[in-house]
Design a protein around this motif. Structure first.
Motif, short mmCIF file in Angstrom:
data_model
loop_
_atom_site.label_atom_id
_atom_site.label_comp_id
_atom_site.label_asym_id
_atom_site.label_seq_id
_atom_site.Cartn_x
_atom_site.Cartn_y
_atom_site.Cartn_z
N GLY A 1 -20.87 -82.83 -24.74
CA GLY A 1 -21.07 -82.37 -26.10
C GLY A 1 -21.55 -80.94 -26.23
N ALA A 2 -21.62 -80.20 -25.12
CA ALA A 2 -22.08 -78.82 -25.16
C ALA A 2 -20.98 -77.90 -25.70
N ARG A 3 -21.39 -76.79 -26.27
CA ARG A 3 -20.47 -75.71 -26.58
C ARG A 3 -20.30 -74.90 -25.30
N VAL A 4 -19.06 -74.63 -24.88
CA VAL A 4 -18.80 -73.98 -23.60
C VAL A 4 -18.09 -72.65 -23.81
N ILE A 5 -18.64 -71.60 -23.23
CA ILE A 5 -18.02 -70.28 -23.19
C ILE A 5 -17.64 -70.02 -21.73
N GLY A 6 -16.41 -69.61 -21.48
CA GLY A 6 -15.97 -69.42 -20.10
C GLY A 6 -15.38 -68.06 -19.84
N THR A 7 -15.76 -67.42 -18.72
CA THR A 7 -15.19 -66.13 -18.36
C THR A 7 -13.94 -66.34 -17.51
N ALA A 8 -12.92 -65.52 -17.78
CA ALA A 8 -11.67 -65.60 -17.04
C ALA A 8 -10.82 -64.40 -17.39
N SER A 9 -9.77 -64.16 -16.61
CA SER A 9 -8.81 -63.12 -16.97
C SER A 9 -8.05 -63.57 -18.21
N PRO B 1 -13.10 -83.67 -4.98
CA PRO B 1 -14.43 -83.95 -4.41
C PRO B 1 -15.40 -82.78 -4.38
N LEU B 2 -15.14 -81.74 -3.57
CA LEU B 2 -16.11 -80.65 -3.44
C LEU B 2 -16.30 -79.93 -4.77
N ALA B 3 -15.20 -79.58 -5.43
CA ALA B 3 -15.31 -78.83 -6.69
C ALA B 3 -15.97 -79.68 -7.77
N GLY B 4 -15.55 -80.93 -7.88
CA GLY B 4 -16.12 -81.79 -8.91
C GLY B 4 -17.59 -82.08 -8.70
N LEU B 5 -17.95 -82.38 -7.45
CA LEU B 5 -19.36 -82.64 -7.15
C LEU B 5 -20.21 -81.39 -7.34
N THR B 6 -19.66 -80.23 -7.03
CA THR B 6 -20.39 -78.98 -7.26
C THR B 6 -20.63 -78.76 -8.75
N ALA B 7 -19.60 -78.95 -9.54
CA ALA B 7 -19.74 -78.80 -10.99
C ALA B 7 -20.73 -79.81 -11.55
N LEU B 8 -20.65 -81.05 -11.09
CA LEU B 8 -21.55 -82.10 -11.58
C LEU B 8 -22.99 -81.80 -11.20
N ARG B 9 -23.21 -81.42 -9.96
CA ARG B 9 -24.57 -81.12 -9.52
C ARG B 9 -25.13 -79.93 -10.29
N SER B 10 -24.30 -78.94 -10.57
CA SER B 10 -24.75 -77.76 -11.31
C SER B 10 -25.18 -78.13 -12.72
N LEU B 11 -24.35 -78.92 -13.41
CA LEU B 11 -24.68 -79.29 -14.78
C LEU B 11 -25.85 -80.26 -14.85
N ASP B 12 -25.97 -81.12 -13.84
CA ASP B 12 -27.13 -82.01 -13.79
C ASP B 12 -28.41 -81.20 -13.58
N ARG B 13 -28.34 -80.20 -12.70
CA ARG B 13 -29.53 -79.37 -12.44
C ARG B 13 -29.91 -78.57 -13.69
N LEU B 14 -28.91 -78.18 -14.46
CA LEU B 14 -29.16 -77.46 -15.71
C LEU B 14 -29.62 -78.39 -16.83
N GLY B 15 -29.34 -79.69 -16.69
CA GLY B 15 -29.67 -80.63 -17.76
C GLY B 15 -28.83 -80.41 -19.00
N VAL B 16 -27.55 -80.08 -18.84
CA VAL B 16 -26.69 -79.75 -19.97
C VAL B 16 -26.50 -80.96 -20.88
N GLY B 17 -26.68 -80.72 -22.17
CA GLY B 17 -26.52 -81.76 -23.17
C GLY B 17 -25.89 -81.24 -24.44
N PRO B 18 -25.82 -82.06 -25.49
CA PRO B 18 -25.10 -81.67 -26.71
C PRO B 18 -25.72 -80.52 -27.48
N ASP B 19 -26.96 -80.17 -27.21
CA ASP B 19 -27.60 -79.07 -27.93
C ASP B 19 -27.44 -77.73 -27.21
N ASP B 20 -26.73 -77.72 -26.09
CA ASP B 20 -26.65 -76.51 -25.27
C ASP B 20 -25.41 -75.68 -25.55
N VAL B 21 -25.57 -74.38 -25.33
CA VAL B 21 -24.45 -73.46 -25.21
C VAL B 21 -24.37 -73.09 -23.73
#
Length: 306
Positions: free
Chosen positions: A171-179, A129-149
């Motif tokens: 459909g976005a290309r995703v780059i992720g930071t992690a150890s 719930p909290l993590a998923g809704l946070t991720a969803l709200r973030s990507l919705d606010r960014l308007g992430v779509g298939p043309d995005d990196v």
């Protein structure tokens, strides 16, 4: 019922108790949930330290916890959406910090509740719930779509790993930071991993020479890097750095929303979303779960199982 409580703010676990407390009352439009699992979020111990005292009222003693998955045992007046026996989950944050989910039972407003997806077990459902809704709200606010990196800071964490999956589903290309130890995990989710730390800006630019179009920061302290790799006209959000609003970004604060949570449940049931559970703890070991969360090195979610 048995619950974890604290009776004053504290920067550590010294005020945590495993106590007998009164059963929750169930008001109009609420459901009483028997807790099968309740996930830990960094906000839980930050609230305990008084970190949100300027934003939210607190009534002691507090039962911590804002995430829950469990079974409806009773409904309040005029709550036709649910009935006893329904398997549900919720982001159960309330307007006042007091009656949380690290307990045997919790009362939650029906509009915050969604049915548990069959594809997730109790621990996974509690972590959504909290993590998923946070991720969803973030990507919705960014308007992430298939043309995005999309660059995700903290991509292996509870919120970040879900944001990676949501971005790939769009459909976005995703780059992720992690150890480095989590790079294989990110590749499995469909992201291109980069190591955080010194030199991060150069590593991101090597993958995206023209810059990234969107950035979601789930760890904080990344504004300098974000602005350095963001392409002209790019968009960025953060859940941990209110200062982004002074640099064209948005500070995200997620809201309880059962309808959006049902959308995430549907994604899970069609195989587009899963929840990584790092470890589970019994209710009386909540302090150990908080300590594990404080390290900031957990992959996925930590979950309390009463």
């Amino acid at each position: 019922m048995r619950a974890v409580t604290y009776d004053s703010y504290a920067p550590d676990n010294s005020r945590l108790r495993y106590d007998e407390v009164p059963d929750p009352k169930v008001g109009p439009g609420q459901v009483l949930i028997q807790v099968r699992a309740a996930s830990v979020n960094p906000v839980d111990w930050k609230v305990m330290a008084g970190g949100l005292d300027g934003l939210m009222d607190t009534v002691f003693p507090v039962v911590p916890g804002w995430d829950v998955a469990g079974v409806v045992v009773r409904t309040g007046p005029d709550t036709p959406e649910f009935g006893p026996g329904d398997e549900v989950m919720a982001y159960a944050r309330k307007d006042v910090v007091q009656a949380g989910t690290f307990a045997e039972y919790v009362a939650v407003a029906a509009p915050a509740v969604a049915r548990k997806p069959a594809s997730l077990d109790w621990a996974q459902a509690a972590g959504l719930p909290l993590a998923g809704l946070t991720a969803l709200r973030s990507l919705d606010r960014l308007g992430v779509g298939p043309d995005d990196v999309l660059l995700v800071h903290g991509a292996a964490g509870g919120v970040g790993s879900l944001a990676v999956q949501l971005g790939r589903d769009r459909g976005a290309r995703v780059i992720g930071t992690a150890s480095e130890r989590n790079h294989g995990f990110l590749r499995e989710l469909g992201a291109e991993p980069v190591s955080y730390g010194d030199g991060l800006t150069d590593r991101v630019r090597a993958l995206a020479p023209g810059g990234v179009s969107t950035v979601a920061d789930f760890v904080g302290g990344q504004l300098e890097t974000t602005l350095a790799v963001l392409a002209d006209g790019g968009r960025h959000v953060s859940i941990a750095d209110p200062g982004v609003s002074q640099h064209g970004g948005h500070w995200i604060w997620v809201r309880p929303d059962g309808a959006l949570l049902a959308e995430l449940a549907a994604m899970a049931d069609r195989g587009a979303l899963t929840v990584e559970v790092a470890r589970t703890f019994p209710l009386e070991q909540t302090g150990e779960a908080f300590d594990a969360s404080r390290t900031g090195r957990t992959r996925g979610k930590l979950v309390i199982v009463p």
